[in-house]
Design a protein around this motif. Sequence first.
Motif, PDB file in Angstrom:
ATOM      1  N   LYS A   1      -0.666  -7.305   0.766  1.00 40.71           N
ATOM      2  CA  LYS A   1       0.709  -6.824   0.633  1.00 40.71           C
ATOM      3  C   LYS A   1       0.721  -5.389   0.092  1.00 40.71           C
ATOM      4  CE  LYS A   1       3.393 -11.080   0.020  1.00 40.71           C
ATOM      5  NZ  LYS A   1       4.564 -10.717   0.848  1.00 40.71           N
ATOM      6  N   LEU A   2      -0.088  -5.155  -0.946  1.00 37.05           N
ATOM      7  CA  LEU A   2      -0.139  -3.812  -1.544  1.00 37.05           C
ATOM      8  C   LEU A   2      -0.722  -2.790  -0.570  1.00 37.05           C
ATOM      9  CD1 LEU A   2      -1.222  -4.778  -5.165  1.00 37.05           C
ATOM     10  CD2 LEU A   2       1.003  -3.856  -4.464  1.00 37.05           C
ATOM     11  N   MET A   3      -1.713  -3.215   0.233  1.00 37.90           N
ATOM     12  CA  MET A   3      -2.295  -2.292   1.229  1.00 37.90           C
ATOM     13  C   MET A   3      -1.259  -1.865   2.254  1.00 37.90           C
ATOM     14  SD  MET A   3      -6.172  -3.645   1.900  1.00 37.90           S
ATOM     15  CE  MET A   3      -6.297  -2.904   3.484  1.00 37.90           C
ATOM     16  N   ARG A   4      -0.413  -2.816   2.679  1.00 39.24           N
ATOM     17  CA  ARG A   4       0.641  -2.458   3.643  1.00 39.24           C
ATOM     18  C   ARG A   4       1.591  -1.436   3.020  1.00 39.24           C
ATOM     19  NH1 ARG A   4       0.962  -8.167   4.425  1.00 39.24           N
ATOM     20  NH2 ARG A   4      -0.193  -8.802   6.257  1.00 39.24           N
ATOM     21  N   TYR A   5       1.927  -1.655   1.736  1.00 42.59           N
ATOM     22  CA  TYR A   5       2.806  -0.724   1.014  1.00 42.59           C
ATOM     23  C   TYR A   5       2.151   0.652   0.906  1.00 42.59           C
ATOM     24  CZ  TYR A   5       4.933   1.503  -3.119  1.00 42.59           C
ATOM     25  OH  TYR A   5       5.508   2.391  -3.996  1.00 42.59           O
TER      26      TYR A   5
END
Length: 200
Positions: free
Chosen positions: A71-75
């Motif tokens: 999730k953080l990588m997508r952000y």
Amino acid sequence: RVLCLADMAGPIAQMARHRQAREPVPYVSLSQHGKCEAAAYEERQYPAGKWACVTMGEPMYEQSISMSFMKLMRYICKENSVGCHLGMTVPVLNEIHLTKEGTELEREVLTAYYLPGEFQQNPPVPRDPEIHITERAPLQVITRVFYGMTTEETILREISLFWELLGSTDTVLRETYIVASYENPSVPQRRNEIWFIRRA
């Protein structure tokens, strides 16, 4: 083993391209202890700062951190209000809590990514509603390096070893710890640190 979702291929490739430009989370080293690498630990002070945080409570610790990291990588890669790659900072923090008995981890793990310096004043808004931008207070920690996978078993062992090294002290929290990760969760021999948090 945690499988990587097919739609993460792009962000992972982008992270690999930007690998050399990983910004360290700022801190001040207060003291270092131990003569040999295996027994060494360090005391550090981290300033207040803005972090993007996700909380997951999967059956296994590795599942929680892998899902949060994705999730953080997508952000970081694009799914944010400025629509561009924000840049990676290290370490990514995983805040864990022990049960009252201290024999196992509670399911919920908070994973936190420090926003790079240029975005600290004005953080890009995440498109994912599960990601929250939080101002975290200054933190004083005692930290020790370990390598490899971070399963519940290895974390509990590292906490126990660190307590043996430190001896009895009331100056750190006993129920909350931080696992700091310097590599993607898919890297088997990744560098990690266990952080004991100084009481305020």
